[in-house]
Write an enzyme that holds these catalytic residues in place. Structure first.
Site, short mmCIF file in Angstrom:
data_model
loop_
_atom_site.label_atom_id
_atom_site.label_comp_id
_atom_site.label_asym_id
_atom_site.label_seq_id
_atom_site.Cartn_x
_atom_site.Cartn_y
_atom_site.Cartn_z
N GLY A 1 0.81 -1.21 0.00
CA GLY A 1 0.00 0.00 0.00
C GLY A 1 0.85 1.27 0.00
N ARG B 1 9.65 -24.06 3.62
CA ARG B 1 8.97 -24.01 4.92
C ARG B 1 7.98 -25.13 5.14
NH1 ARG B 1 8.19 -17.48 4.87
NH2 ARG B 1 10.40 -17.12 5.24
C1 LIG Z 1 6.97 -11.85 11.54
C2 LIG Z 1 7.00 -11.84 10.05
C3 LIG Z 1 8.22 -11.92 9.37
C4 LIG Z 1 8.25 -11.92 7.98
N1 LIG Z 1 9.48 -11.98 7.34
C5 LIG Z 1 9.52 -11.91 5.99
C6 LIG Z 1 10.76 -11.86 5.29
O1 LIG Z 1 11.84 -11.89 5.90
N2 LIG Z 1 10.74 -11.80 3.95
C7 LIG Z 1 9.58 -11.73 3.24
O2 LIG Z 1 9.62 -11.63 2.03
N3 LIG Z 1 8.39 -11.75 3.88
C8 LIG Z 1 8.33 -11.84 5.22
N4 LIG Z 1 7.10 -11.85 5.86
C9 LIG Z 1 5.89 -11.67 5.08
C10 LIG Z 1 5.70 -10.22 4.71
O3 LIG Z 1 6.18 -9.40 5.75
C11 LIG Z 1 4.25 -9.84 4.49
O4 LIG Z 1 3.63 -10.76 3.66
C12 LIG Z 1 4.16 -8.49 3.81
O5 LIG Z 1 4.92 -7.55 4.49
C13 LIG Z 1 2.73 -8.03 3.71
O6 LIG Z 1 2.70 -6.71 3.22
P1 LIG Z 1 1.34 -6.04 2.84
O7 LIG Z 1 1.68 -4.68 2.38
O8 LIG Z 1 0.59 -6.92 1.93
O9 LIG Z 1 0.49 -6.00 4.20
P2 LIG Z 1 0.79 -5.39 5.66
O10 LIG Z 1 2.17 -4.91 5.82
O11 LIG Z 1 0.27 -6.38 6.63
O12 LIG Z 1 -0.10 -4.10 5.72
C14 LIG Z 1 -1.48 -4.14 5.84
C15 LIG Z 1 -1.98 -2.73 5.90
O13 LIG Z 1 -3.39 -2.73 5.79
C16 LIG Z 1 -3.98 -2.00 6.81
N5 LIG Z 1 -5.26 -2.62 7.11
C17 LIG Z 1 -5.53 -3.92 7.33
N6 LIG Z 1 -6.82 -4.11 7.52
C18 LIG Z 1 -7.41 -2.90 7.43
C19 LIG Z 1 -8.74 -2.44 7.54
N7 LIG Z 1 -9.75 -3.27 7.76
N8 LIG Z 1 -8.96 -1.11 7.43
C20 LIG Z 1 -7.94 -0.24 7.19
N9 LIG Z 1 -6.68 -0.63 7.05
C21 LIG Z 1 -6.42 -1.95 7.18
C22 LIG Z 1 -3.00 -2.03 7.96
O14 LIG Z 1 -3.20 -0.91 8.78
C23 LIG Z 1 -1.68 -1.99 7.20
O15 LIG Z 1 -1.36 -0.65 6.92
C24 LIG Z 1 7.06 -11.87 7.25
C25 LIG Z 1 5.85 -11.79 7.92
C26 LIG Z 1 5.80 -11.80 9.31
C27 LIG Z 1 4.47 -11.75 9.99
#
Ligand SMILES: Cc1cc2nc3c(=O)[nH]c(=O)nc-3n(C[C@H](O)[C@H](O)[C@H](O)COP(=O)(O)OP(=O)(O)OC[C@H]3O[C@@H](n4cnc5c(N)ncnc54)[C@H](O)[C@@H]3O)c2cc1C
Ligand code: SF4
Ligand code: FES
Lengths: 252, 638
Positions: B46, B331
């Site tokens: 995002g 994994r």
């Molecule tokens: C502990 C951990 C370690 C990880 N390590 C790795 C790694 O080393 N390498 C790798 O490639 N991946 C890793 N991953 C996976 C990766 O971090 C995530 O898949 C990725 O960062 C997700 O990004 P995103 O932008 O899709 O969502 P997110 O970063 O989860 O962001 C979601 C966003 O949506 C917003 N949101 C959610 N629901 C709502 C709602 N209903 N209303 C308004 N806003 C909302 C939140 O506020 C947030 O801003 C890891 C994951 C975890 C949990």
């Protein structure tokens, strides 16, 4: 290890305009393996079952990295454990019968929203003032065309690990945000990418910090002691040098 | 004929994206400011999308539920991000990254999407370095790499154990720059509670201001949902407490198909559960398996402390079973192997539900300092949580829910089945098939945000009249009323069980019956159990406080209500997929050596579910997966 009984004195405040006060709760069966926030979860479960309103506190990742949680615990930002956020603090640091005082961050620039939750949007506005490198998506040169000495990269990384929690502000008697600002300024000052905007960045961020009503720095180093990310006050020294250099060369 | 049009362009694999970009429609520079775009979520996907679209000149509104955009759960990613730079000169290429990712996903993803991901991976590293992301470097000043699971080359870029933090802060700073310029407005502390469609396209969202409790309407010409994964359906996971399926689920109920909901990733190395009060689980990054060796005692019930168990009494079961990849198997394979040992009675620790991850040899060979430089913050975190020093005693680890490969179905443009609704990052299903390789989610989030959506969203906007439908449209009125109705209902029940108690119970059903191993009978039971739990929820949940104020119980209550619906769909999907693949292990379908047994003849497809109404069975659609460039092989890491 055996379960403990603890006495909690928690700041309860309905909203920004209402007056708050400490309320006392006794909690039994606290396991030393619980995290501090899990202990508050247990308290909240108990309150809900008595149809009382649970204590509002901010939290999300619960692994010390998002910077959401922030509590004054017995007068210490994030509690007694060194370089540890409230969510990573564990109850093994406390003992049977302990009284624990829990308050929100106290700073003019961080108004209380409810109970233990405060408004830290001032930190975002400081970032908007200059906490970036002006580069649009798609304009970047090949990554390895910029060579950065490992030591600079490592030092820059150390500064960049600030989690934006605001504990430094809460711990400071002047409610200064210097440690926070210095971390970002240092990250970029140590990298070639940060050079073109080096002086405008530091000026703009400091100006914004002043506008938000954070206090000045009188070098008491309370911020460093409270910082869960281990940000060093050396960054503040660097910030001061950067600021002086910037104002000397300022074209404004 | 399927209703699902993947819109994968023709032409050779390596040229598809370039040719496609050449054909996408453009919005003229001076017209861009007439368009409004909503981006829900400020994680890697995002924040990258919102900043990029703002830079291009669109008006962007970005939403997140935390108090600042910088706190999205991407911040917690530890290990690293992949790219096909081939800096270590070990033979890596875009093709290899593509191949490893598609094989890692057990051949359940689209070739063209995965290839594009590999193709733009190098641009991501360039972009992040230019933003000032302090990646790890070699002494010569060039970027350093490490190895991650499922690969035999070293292609993972990292910033100690805090890669996600550094990448997110990079994207967040780009976002803040656009806020200052007035091109992006960030709405923190907002919960997206519904999607508004009108005239056959997505037109906006309804949010709840989490401070005042007010419902708000936001209209736009395109909506990008970047709200992360649904791992919290299991209650305990490595996700943040607020991670939810609500945004995606509401879109689903408004017409967006949900793809492969049963594909969840259970990560092999997490700190084990310690008690009933447990609220979340903490990951110990996969990168640790570069230097840590996984083992259990050779003898059942050996209760000696680990340091007293001599080499000959240890079973390094990953090295034994998978000599080619050893501790670096993907994994899903590592998790099942750990479960297998613990179920067979070889587990360690108080509960017997853990295995060792041992750094003794690495410390002896490389020195404590070298290990500290690579993993210092992880060791620190482990010690905080367990009170044990992993420099001295091996870590105890166990698998935990970590990532969700399933998500809203999207075509090659990342557009869902609702025109104008785009889905990015973990919230979509697109690139990881049935199992995601380490360090590829950060890559995907940033690829979607920086390098894919800016083009494809523009293509949609170019065909849309700006501002056609405003917040005064009937559609906004009626959706807002539905949202209000749901909130009122939740607050009016005033039963005698807390929201969390229901969430925990759902989590247990999901973990036991739709977790690391699944079977038809268990899944059928789970569906019944979830239904009755849902029924009980709407009769007996106690949501304290009011709607018109800050109310964390109400926030949770809405999320749990959606998980209680969504969990059922996950089980249905798992039941319908009568094969084992990647993270989806159906006990009925395994080889003699207990490895996953795919059924390419019947299940080489994406399952995409269409919502039909609360009391109706959803429809399962299929998008057949065509493999024109890679051969479907049995995944082997032996
Ligand atoms: C502990 C951990 C370690 C990880 N390590 C790795 C790694 O080393 N390498 C790798 O490639 N991946 C890793 N991953 C996976 C990766 O971090 C995530 O898949 C990725 O960062 C997700 O990004 P995103 O932008 O899709 O969502 P997110 O970063 O989860 O962001 C979601 C966003 O949506 C917003 N949101 C959610 N629901 C709502 C709602 N209903 N209303 C308004 N806003 C909302 C939140 O506020 C947030 O801003 C890891 C994951 C975890 C949990
Ligand atoms: S400098 Fe430290 S205490 Fe201050 S905001 Fe950053 S992490 Fe928190
Ligand atoms: S909850 Fe994220 S740092 Fe404490």
């Amino acid at each position: 290890m055996v379960a403990m009984k603890i006495i909690l004195h928690i700041w309860r405040q309905d909203g920004p305009e209402t007056k708050g006060a400490f309320k006392t709760y006794q909690l039994d069966g606290v396991s030393p393996h619980m995290s501090f926030l899990e202990m508050l979860d247990v308290l909240n479960e108990k309150l809900i079952s008595n149809n009382e309103e649970p204590v509002v506190f901010e939290h999300d990742c619960r692994e010390g990295i998002c910077g959401c949680c922030g509590l004054m615990i017995n007068g210490q930002a994030h509690g007694p454990d060194h370089e540890t956020t409230a969510c990573q603090l564990h109850m093994r640091k406390f003992k049977e019968g302990d009284h624990i005082w829990i308050e929100p961050w106290r700073a003019g620039a961080f108004p209380v929203i409810r109970d233990l939750m405060v408004d830290r949007s001032a930190l975002d506005r400081i970032m908007q003032a200059g906490g970036f490198v002006s580069i649009n998506t798609g304009n970047a040169p090949e990554a390895n065309s910029t060579i950065i000495p490992k030591q600079n990269a490592d030092d820059s990384f150390d500064a960049a690990t600030c989690i934006g929690c605001g504990a430094c502000v809460a711990a400071c008697k002047n409610a200064s945000a210097m440690l926070f600002v210095s971390a970002k300024v240092s990250q970029f000052a140590l990298l070639p990418q940060g050079q073109p905007e080096r002086s405008t960045r530091v000026e703009n961020m400091i100006n914004q910090m002043d506008q938000e009503g954070f206090g000045g720095c009188t070098n008491t180093n309370e911020c460093e002691a409270a910082c869960p990310a281990g940000i060093s006050v050396e960054n503040i020294a660097r910030l001061n040098r950067e600021f002086i250099a910037a104002t000397l060369t300022s074209k404004k | 004929m399927t209703v699902l049009q993947s819109k994968v362009p023709d032409g050779p694999l390596a040229d598809k994206w370039t040719q496609h970009k050449n054909k996408l429609k453009l919005v003229a520079p001076n017209n861009k400011r007439k368009y409004n775009v909503i981006v829900v979520g400020t994680g890697l996907a995002g924040a990258a999308a919102a900043a990029s679209l703002g830079e291009m000149g669109y008006n962007v509104k970005a939403f997140c539920y935390q108090d600042s955009a910088r706190r999205a759960h991407s911040i917690a990613a530890q290990g690293g991000i992949n790219a096909a730079k081939n800096y270590p000169n070990d033979g890596d290429s875009v093709w290899r990254l593509f191949y490893d990712t598609i094989k890692g996903g057990d051949f359940r993803s689209r070739e063209a999407n995965v290839y594009r991901l590999a193709e733009v991976s190098n641009n991501i590293i360039d972009q992040c370095v230019a933003q000032g992301v302090p990646f790890a470097r070699e002494y010569g000043g060039l970027l350093a790499n490490r190895t991650f699971g499922g690969a035999q080359v070293s292609r993972t870029f990292y910033a100690r154990g805090q890669t996600g933090q550094q990448l997110l802060l990079g994207a967040y700073s780009a976002l803040m720059r656009q806020v200052k310029k007035g091109k992006v407005k960030v709405f923190p502390r907002r919960d997206m509670l519904d999607l508004v469609n009108a005239d056959g396209a997505a037109r906006g969202i309804i949010t709840r201001n989490m401070v005042t409790g007010e419902l708000e309407r936001h209209a736009a010409d395109a909506v990008l949902v970047c709200t992360g994964g649904y791992g919290n359906a299991y209650y305990l996971s490595t996700n943040a407490m607020g991670c939810n399926v609500t945004a995606a689920w509401r879109c689903h109920k408004r017409g967006a198909f949900f793809a492969n909901p049963c594909f969840t990733q259970i990560h092999p190395t997490c700190i084990p559960v310690s008690g009933d009060y447990q609220s979340k689980l903490t990951l110990m990054s996969e990168s640790l398996r570069n230097d840590g060796r996984v083992w259990v005692p050779k003898n059942k019930g050996d209760k000696r402390p680990p340091e007293q168990i001599p080499e000959e009494d240890r079973d390094y079961y990953l090295e034994r079973r998978y000599p080619a990849f050893g501790n670096m198997v993907p994994r899903d394979v590592a998790s099942r192997a750990a479960k297998d040992r613990c179920d067979a009675g070889y587990g360690v620790g108080e509960t017997g539900m853990a295995v060792y991850l041992d750094f003794k040899r690495a410390i002896e060979e490389q020195g404590k300092e070298a290990i500290e430089a690579k993993y210092g913050n992880l060791f620190h975190m482990y010690r905080k949580i367990t009170d044990e020093d992993p420099y001295k005693v091996p870590m105890r680890i166990y698998p935990a829910v970590h990532y969700t490969m399933g998500g809203l179905w999207v075509d090659y443009n990342l557009e869902s089945t609702i025109p104008g609704l785009f889905v990015l990052g973990e919230a979509n299903f697109s690139d990881h098939g049935a199992n995601r390789l380490g360090a590829s989610a950060l890559m995907q989030g940033l690829a979607d945000g920086y390098f894919v959506s800016p083009y494809t969203v523009g293509n949609h906007l170019a065909q849309t009249t700006p501002g056609e439908i405003g917040t005064d449209h009937d559609a906004f009125e009626s959706v807002e009323q539905e949202v209000q109705g749901r909130i009122d209902k939740l607050l009016s029940i005033k039963g005698n069980r807390s929201v969390d108690s229901f969430h925990r119970e759902l989590g247990k059903i999901m973990w036991d019956k739709c977790g690391m191993a699944r079977n038809a009978q268990g899944l059928k039971e789970a569906i019944e159990e979830i239904r009755s739990l849902r029924w009980a929820y709407w009769e007996n949940v106690n949501v304290t406080g009011q709607g018109n104020q800050l109310n964390q119980e109400l926030e949770k209550a809405g999320r749990v209500a959606d998980f209680l619906e969504y969990g059922e769909l996950m089980c249905r999907d798992a039941l319908a997929r009568e094969e084992s693949c990647g993270g989806h292990f159906r006990e009925e379908y395994q080889t003699e050596e207990n490895e996953a047994k795919r059924d390419d003849e019947h299940f080489c497809h994406v399952a995409a579910w269409e919502y039909q109404g609360d009391d109706k069975e959803p429809i399962r659609h299929q998008e057949e997966l065509k493999f024109e460039n890679v051969e479907l092989t049995t995944r082997s890491y032996k």
